[in-house]
Design a protein around this motif. Structure first.
Motif, mmCIF file in Angstrom:
data_model
loop_
_atom_site.group_PDB
_atom_site.id
_atom_site.type_symbol
_atom_site.label_atom_id
_atom_site.label_comp_id
_atom_site.label_asym_id
_atom_site.label_seq_id
_atom_site.Cartn_x
_atom_site.Cartn_y
_atom_site.Cartn_z
ATOM 1 N N THR A 248 0.814 -1.220 0.000
ATOM 2 C CA THR A 248 0.000 0.000 0.000
ATOM 3 C C THR A 248 0.847 1.270 0.000
ATOM 4 O OG1 THR A 248 -1.801 -1.172 1.089
ATOM 5 C CG2 THR A 248 -1.784 1.233 1.299
ATOM 6 N N LEU A 255 -3.491 3.913 5.976
ATOM 7 C CA LEU A 255 -3.848 2.529 5.655
ATOM 8 C C LEU A 255 -2.628 1.595 5.658
ATOM 9 C CD1 LEU A 255 -6.042 0.514 4.750
ATOM 10 C CD2 LEU A 255 -5.513 1.165 2.387
ATOM 11 N N SER A 258 -1.321 0.357 8.895
ATOM 12 C CA SER A 258 -2.163 -0.507 9.738
ATOM 13 C C SER A 258 -1.699 -1.963 9.650
ATOM 14 C CB SER A 258 -3.635 -0.389 9.325
ATOM 15 O OG SER A 258 -3.845 -0.993 8.056
ATOM 16 N N THR A 352 -1.351 -8.117 10.652
ATOM 17 C CA THR A 352 -2.092 -7.129 11.448
ATOM 18 C C THR A 352 -1.877 -7.426 12.927
ATOM 19 O OG1 THR A 352 -4.073 -8.519 11.386
ATOM 20 C CG2 THR A 352 -3.879 -6.818 9.695
ATOM 21 N N GLY A 358 -8.399 -6.441 7.868
ATOM 22 C CA GLY A 358 -9.170 -5.231 8.157
ATOM 23 C C GLY A 358 -10.013 -4.839 6.956
ATOM 24 N N HIS A 360 -11.598 -1.525 6.072
ATOM 25 C CA HIS A 360 -11.509 -0.176 6.620
ATOM 26 C C HIS A 360 -12.210 0.840 5.716
ATOM 27 C CE1 HIS A 360 -8.805 -1.716 9.587
ATOM 28 N NE2 HIS A 360 -7.803 -1.930 8.744
ATOM 29 N N ILE A 362 -12.353 4.311 4.411
ATOM 30 C CA ILE A 362 -11.380 5.402 4.289
ATOM 31 C C ILE A 362 -12.112 6.736 4.120
ATOM 32 C CG2 ILE A 362 -9.416 6.242 2.895
ATOM 33 C CD1 ILE A 362 -8.870 3.517 4.284
ATOM 34 N N ILE A 370 -7.604 -5.361 3.694
ATOM 35 C CA ILE A 370 -6.143 -5.457 3.873
ATOM 36 C C ILE A 370 -5.790 -6.395 5.027
ATOM 37 C CG2 ILE A 370 -6.038 -3.499 5.509
ATOM 38 C CD1 ILE A 370 -3.517 -2.529 4.024
ATOM 39 N N LYS A 405 -12.024 1.766 11.320
ATOM 40 C CA LYS A 405 -11.108 2.780 10.772
ATOM 41 C C LYS A 405 -9.715 2.165 10.694
ATOM 42 C CE LYS A 405 -10.611 7.043 11.787
ATOM 43 N NZ LYS A 405 -10.506 8.387 12.415
ATOM 44 N N ALA A 406 -8.944 2.570 9.699
ATOM 45 C CA ALA A 406 -7.548 2.091 9.629
ATOM 46 C C ALA A 406 -6.754 2.804 10.715
ATOM 47 C CB ALA A 406 -6.957 2.413 8.259
ATOM 48 N N ARG A 407 -6.168 2.035 11.621
ATOM 49 C CA ARG A 407 -5.368 2.641 12.695
ATOM 50 C C ARG A 407 -3.892 2.267 12.506
ATOM 51 N NH1 ARG A 407 -9.137 4.649 15.764
ATOM 52 N NH2 ARG A 407 -11.052 3.435 16.027
#
Ligand SMILES: Cc1cc2nc3c(=O)[nH]c(=O)nc-3n(C[C@H](O)[C@H](O)[C@H](O)COP(=O)(O)OP(=O)(O)OC[C@H]3O[C@@H](n4cnc5c(N)ncnc54)[C@H](O)[C@@H]3O)c2cc1C
Length: 434
Positions: A248, A255, A258, A352, A358, A360, A362, A370, A405-407
């Motif tokens: 990514t 993203l 994460s 992860t 995930g 997510h 965006i 992902i 949410k992507a963290r």
């Protein structure tokens, strides 16, 4: 035999994949030029993006796929080709965590094997698919007990995951060092790049457009539309799906942060003589063992022996790890001594923090899938169908997967140090058999 035996734009020790050297012929997929419109733009043409594009196109959606390199260039074209269904956590763990949604997640992930083999059959994909079961081999009694519990939970929920004892494991593997394990009858193995190329062809046949050499450099979501730009073109769409996994980078930050990309490498021999081939994995299984730095191995359709393992980061480490894999192979199967090792390659697995992929959100019209933790042949294909569900209007709370949410993983910039230290520690524990 495909002439392009190297993966373009990749550092040397990772690029000379057996799968690229034995890939089916594929058409040129020229770069996007100028402005185009679609209902859904898909970014990344691995299993996730291609499965999403295929399922959406089959429903009549106008889909454009943008791939930075060529379809299957990422992990999808370089992996071990093991179809290993399900998520890392056992069914009861996910049900305790998510309740009814946990059960739906498990069932959807468990269906990864059937989904892959059904797609191959339906679209006539030539990828040496074999639904012989996925074997998990226990290195000691502690990991055997864990596998027994996994098998028990799957059987309680109606799935064909059977225990095998040491003698049966030895018969299946042609090697007697494991204490037993599981056979997950939903799984098997295939030629991963040819599976990806087959998905790409099926998606195009259903109406999707796929552009290679089209790295998305910018993504803007404004009101009802999303615009993604490449060096030579742009696509305006109602929604975008980001399917770039361990590759990514900075797109849709945070993203990419994460997940932790962990390099996994493989080595493969020349085709074995019939005698030697018959003595190794005689029924064509592809085991994964329970070491912390797992080993996964198999033969391909031409009888080459392939060994894979995780843990390398820098180029020098990659070469060392590839050599270590050759040596381990010859310890497991002394009959490989003197056989030529012809291929060595690798790629990035997206790990992860909670071992779950995930999904997510965006932006209101941009979703990413992902983080398959080394189980993407089945699960990334499943994720493609989940993303297609969302893009077709399924409300978020009715999806069979939690949306979050992507963290970013804390201290992501220093991940090389963290992965390096973890790999060294795991190597010690594996050597001690703990
Ligand atoms: C060596 C190795 C062995 C593995 N073995 C197995 C196995 O045996 N079984 C299993 O189930 N899983 C395995 N995995 C994991 C599995 O391969 C992945 O989970 C799966 O392929 C992920 O698919 P994907 O489509 O999400 O990502 P990828 O296949 O990595 O595709 C992402 C694509 O996005 C493209 N991209 C990135 N950025 C952009 C951009 N800005 N614009 C356009 N395109 C972009 C990349 O070029 C890439 O082609 C392995 C992985 C590796 C590396």
């Amino acid at each position: 035999m495909n002439q392009v035996a190297r993966i373009p734009h990749e550092r040397a020790p990772l690029s000379a994949s057996l799968w690229a050297a034995t890939a089916n012929a594929a058409p040129e997929r020229p770069a996007l030029t100028g402005a185009a419109e679609a209902e859904t733009v898909v970014i990344g043409a691995g299993f996730t993006g291609l499965s999403a594009a295929l399922h959406l196109a089959e429903e009549g959606h106008r889909v454009i796929v943008l791939e930075a390199e060529t379809p299957g260039w990422g992990a999808s074209g370089r992996n071990g080709g093991q179809v290993n269904p399900g998520l890392k956590d056992d069914p009861y763990v996910l049900e305790a965590k998510y309740g009814a949604l946990g059960h739906r997640m498990c069932e959807r992930a468990a269906g990864g094997g059937a989904l892959v083999f059904d797609l191959i059959k339906k679209h006539g994909i030539q990828c040496d698919a074999a639904n012989v079961g996925w074997v998990r081999s226990a290195t000691n009694e502690r990991t055997m007990r864990k596998l027994q519990e996994t098998g028990r939970q799957w059987r309680k929920t109606g799935h064909a995951v059977d225990e095998i004892d040491a003698a049966e494991m030895a018969r299946i593997l042609g090697y007697s060092g494991y204490v037993g394990g599981l056979i997950d009858r939903r799984g098997g193995n295939l030629h991963p790049l040819n599976y990806a190329l087959g998905l790409a062809a099926a998606a195009e046949k259903a109406g999707a457009k796929i552009h290679g050499d089209s790295r998305v450099l910018d993504l803007k979501s404004e009101g009802e539309t999303v615009t993604v730009s490449t060096a030579q073109g742009k696509v305006t769409a109602a929604r975008a799906l980001i399917c770039t996994n361990a590759y990514t980078g900075p797109l849709a930050n945070p993203l990419g942060r994460s997940v932790v990309p962990v390099t996994s490498v493989q080595v493969a021999t020349e085709p074995l003589s019939d005698n030697v081939a018959r003595s190794i994995l005689p029924e064509g299984h592809s085991p994964t063992d329970t070491r912390r730095l797992i080993l996964y191995f198999r033969k391909d359709a031409q009888g080459r022996f392939i060994m894979g393992g995780r843990g390398a980061m820098k180029d020098a480490d990659v070469l060392k790890r590839q050599q270590a894999l050759r040596e381990i192979s010859e310890q497991l199967y002394p009959q490989l001594k003197g056989v030529a090792w012809q291929h060595a390659w690798g790629g990035n697995v997206a790990m992860t923090r909670n071992h779950e992929p995930g999904m997510h959100l965006i932006a209101p019209n941009v979703m990413a899938g992902i983080g398959f933790n080394g189980r993407g042949v089945g699960m990334a294909t499943v994720m493609g169908t989940l993303l297609a569900d969302w893009a077709s209007g399924c409300p978020q709370d009715e999806l069979d997967f939690p949306v979050s949410k992507a963290r970013p993983i804390p201290f992501h910039r220093f991940r090389h140090l963290g992965v390096g230290a973890t790999v060294a520690w795991f190597r010690v524990l594996d050597r001690l058999g703990l």
